[in-house]
Motif scaffolding. Structure first.
Motif, PDB file in Angstrom:
ATOM      1  N   LEU A   3      28.963 -31.768  40.189  1.00 60.84           N
ATOM      2  CA  LEU A   3      29.466 -33.093  40.291  1.00 60.84           C
ATOM      3  C   LEU A   3      29.086 -33.352  41.541  1.00 60.84           C
ATOM      4  CD1 LEU A   3      32.506 -32.750  38.344  1.00 60.84           C
ATOM      5  CD2 LEU A   3      31.058 -33.888  37.844  1.00 60.84           C
ATOM      6  N   THR A   4      28.323 -33.121  42.755  1.00 55.82           N
ATOM      7  CA  THR A   4      27.998 -32.926  43.919  1.00 55.82           C
ATOM      8  C   THR A   4      27.663 -35.050  44.564  1.00 55.82           C
ATOM      9  OG1 THR A   4      27.292 -30.830  44.470  1.00 55.82           O
ATOM     10  CG2 THR A   4      26.876 -32.451  46.135  1.00 55.82           C
ATOM     11  N   SER A   5      26.666 -35.384  43.443  1.00 51.39           N
ATOM     12  CA  SER A   5      26.572 -36.753  43.777  1.00 51.39           C
ATOM     13  C   SER A   5      27.893 -37.763  43.328  1.00 51.39           C
ATOM     14  CB  SER A   5      25.498 -36.910  42.671  1.00 51.39           C
ATOM     15  OG  SER A   5      25.672 -36.574  40.920  1.00 51.39           O
ATOM     16  N   ARG A  61      35.925 -39.579  31.713  1.00 56.54           N
ATOM     17  CA  ARG A  61      35.738 -40.017  30.361  1.00 56.54           C
ATOM     18  C   ARG A  61      34.350 -39.355  30.350  1.00 56.54           C
ATOM     19  NH1 ARG A  61      37.661 -44.292  30.773  1.00 56.54           N
ATOM     20  NH2 ARG A  61      35.566 -45.571  30.820  1.00 56.54           N
ATOM     21  N   PRO A  62      34.330 -37.805  30.199  1.00 52.57           N
ATOM     22  CA  PRO A  62      32.887 -37.413  30.068  1.00 52.57           C
ATOM     23  C   PRO A  62      32.544 -37.565  28.654  1.00 52.57           C
ATOM     24  CG  PRO A  62      34.158 -35.366  29.561  1.00 52.57           C
ATOM     25  CD  PRO A  62      35.234 -36.048  30.020  1.00 52.57           C
ATOM     26  N   GLN A  63      31.135 -37.779  28.429  1.00 56.93           N
ATOM     27  CA  GLN A  63      30.276 -37.684  27.656  1.00 56.93           C
ATOM     28  C   GLN A  63      28.677 -36.898  27.654  1.00 56.93           C
ATOM     29  OE1 GLN A  63      29.279 -42.099  28.329  1.00 56.93           O
ATOM     30  NE2 GLN A  63      31.266 -42.848  27.249  1.00 56.93           N
ATOM     31  N   LEU A  74      26.222 -33.237  30.011  1.00 58.66           N
ATOM     32  CA  LEU A  74      27.867 -34.249  30.688  1.00 58.66           C
ATOM     33  C   LEU A  74      27.298 -34.981  31.174  1.00 58.66           C
ATOM     34  CD1 LEU A  74      31.128 -31.337  30.079  1.00 58.66           C
ATOM     35  CD2 LEU A  74      29.960 -33.828  28.506  1.00 58.66           C
ATOM     36  N   HIS A  75      28.009 -36.475  31.389  1.00 57.04           N
ATOM     37  CA  HIS A  75      27.849 -37.355  32.847  1.00 57.04           C
ATOM     38  C   HIS A  75      29.177 -37.754  32.261  1.00 57.04           C
ATOM     39  CE1 HIS A  75      23.997 -38.714  33.615  1.00 57.04           C
ATOM     40  NE2 HIS A  75      23.407 -37.964  32.621  1.00 57.04           N
ATOM     41  N   LEU A  76      29.982 -37.996  33.256  1.00 54.21           N
ATOM     42  CA  LEU A  76      30.881 -38.970  33.987  1.00 54.21           C
ATOM     43  C   LEU A  76      30.846 -40.021  32.800  1.00 54.21           C
ATOM     44  CD1 LEU A  76      32.480 -37.369  36.940  1.00 54.21           C
ATOM     45  CD2 LEU A  76      32.681 -36.970  34.402  1.00 54.21           C
ATOM     46  N   ALA A  77      31.700 -40.389  32.111  1.00 56.94           N
ATOM     47  CA  ALA A  77      31.635 -42.141  31.759  1.00 56.94           C
ATOM     48  C   ALA A  77      31.875 -43.347  32.720  1.00 56.94           C
ATOM     49  CB  ALA A  77      33.426 -42.818  31.048  1.00 56.94           C
ATOM     50  N   GLU A  78      30.946 -44.614  32.276  1.00 57.82           N
ATOM     51  CA  GLU A  78      29.913 -45.505  33.215  1.00 57.82           C
ATOM     52  C   GLU A  78      32.008 -46.234  34.760  1.00 57.82           C
ATOM     53  OE1 GLU A  78      27.538 -46.035  33.965  1.00 57.82           O
ATOM     54  OE2 GLU A  78      26.895 -44.539  32.610  1.00 57.82           O
ATOM     55  N   ASP A  79      32.671 -45.579  34.498  1.00 57.63           N
ATOM     56  CA  ASP A  79      33.971 -45.893  35.482  1.00 57.63           C
ATOM     57  C   ASP A  79      33.349 -45.176  36.883  1.00 57.63           C
ATOM     58  OD1 ASP A  79      36.000 -46.709  37.132  1.00 57.63           O
ATOM     59  OD2 ASP A  79      37.577 -45.774  35.693  1.00 57.63           O
ATOM     60  N   SER A  80      32.960 -45.939  37.569  1.00 56.85           N
ATOM     61  CA  SER A  80      32.691 -44.711  39.355  1.00 56.85           C
ATOM     62  C   SER A  80      33.914 -44.634  39.765  1.00 56.85           C
ATOM     63  CB  SER A  80      31.854 -46.676  39.522  1.00 56.85           C
ATOM     64  OG  SER A  80      32.475 -48.071  39.860  1.00 56.85           O
ATOM     65  N   SER A  83      35.068 -41.619  37.902  1.00 60.47           N
ATOM     66  CA  SER A  83      33.202 -40.801  38.695  1.00 60.47           C
ATOM     67  C   SER A  83      33.530 -40.344  39.753  1.00 60.47           C
ATOM     68  CB  SER A  83      32.427 -42.065  38.301  1.00 60.47           C
ATOM     69  OG  SER A  83      32.262 -41.763  37.106  1.00 60.47           O
ATOM     70  N   ALA A  84      34.146 -41.109  40.885  1.00 57.73           N
ATOM     71  CA  ALA A  84      34.079 -40.780  42.505  1.00 57.73           C
ATOM     72  C   ALA A  84      35.750 -39.547  42.901  1.00 57.73           C
ATOM     73  CB  ALA A  84      34.601 -41.529  43.389  1.00 57.73           C
ATOM     74  N   VAL A  85      36.676 -40.135  41.785  1.00 63.54           N
ATOM     75  CA  VAL A  85      37.456 -38.720  42.253  1.00 63.54           C
ATOM     76  C   VAL A  85      37.562 -37.773  41.761  1.00 63.54           C
ATOM     77  CG1 VAL A  85      39.959 -39.255  41.147  1.00 63.54           C
ATOM     78  CG2 VAL A  85      38.691 -40.977  42.354  1.00 63.54           C
ATOM     79  N   MET A  86      36.492 -37.656  40.462  1.00 70.65           N
ATOM     80  CA  MET A  86      36.316 -36.761  40.246  1.00 70.65           C
ATOM     81  C   MET A  86      35.699 -35.719  40.918  1.00 70.65           C
ATOM     82  SD  MET A  86      37.101 -34.430  37.460  1.00 70.65           S
ATOM     83  CE  MET A  86      36.558 -33.104  36.834  1.00 70.65           C
ATOM     84  N   GLY A  87      34.520 -36.054  41.255  1.00 70.01           N
ATOM     85  CA  GLY A  87      33.449 -35.033  42.417  1.00 70.01           C
ATOM     86  C   GLY A  87      34.349 -34.943  42.998  1.00 70.01           C
TER      87      GLY A  87
END
Length: 145
Positions: A3-5, A61-63, A74-80, A83-87
């Motif tokens: 999740l570094t990116s 929301r992972p996909q 796994l990718h995180l859903a398109e909600d940037s 994604s930023a918060v999770m990373g």
């Protein structure tokens, strides 16, 4: 799942002087996380509390994806925002809150992730490090030996 990116996207947003209107609140909230992580003696519980509040506000929301011929991953859903918060939360969980920093160059102060092996990063970029080192050298020369 690395999740570094996603965490790096959080850094870019925290440093963005003019994000899109829908991301301004998140930018300020991410900046508060970096400020709480701050310098020595940072309150790790405060950092965790801020990130936990963001994880509630921006649910992830992972996909599963097999794009570009890659195996399922796994990718995180398109909600940037999410994604930023999770990373950022994943990075803090894995490496600790002391890996979040603010540039020590007084003219800068940008947020950064310290992914160095010995937790020694103090500047957001080589440019700021060089500028600070040159300024310190000149100050020493000006004050004499």
């Amino acid at each position: 799942m690395d999740l570094t990116s996603y965490a790096e996207w959080a850094v870019r947003l925290a440093n963005d002087p003019d994000p899109p209107p829908e991301l301004r609140r998140l930018r300020d909230e991410l900046a508060a996380v970096f400020d709480a992580a701050g310098d020595d003696g940072a309150d790790h519980r405060a950092v965790a509390g801020l990130l936990n509040a963001l994880l509630v506000r921006y649910p992830v929301r992972p996909q599963l994806s097999d794009h570009d011929g890659n195996p399922w991953h796994l990718h995180l859903a398109e909600d940037s925002a999410a994604s930023a918060v999770m990373g950022l939360a994943a990075l803090v969980a894995e490496l600790g809150p002391d890996r979040l920093g603010r540039c020590k160059d007084p003219r800068c102060g940008k947020a950064f992730l310290d992914t160095s092996s010995n937790r020694s990063r103090r500047y957001c970029s080589a440019r700021c490090a060089s500028r600070a080192n040159v300024a310190a050298f000149r100050a020493r020369r000006k004050n004499g030996p």
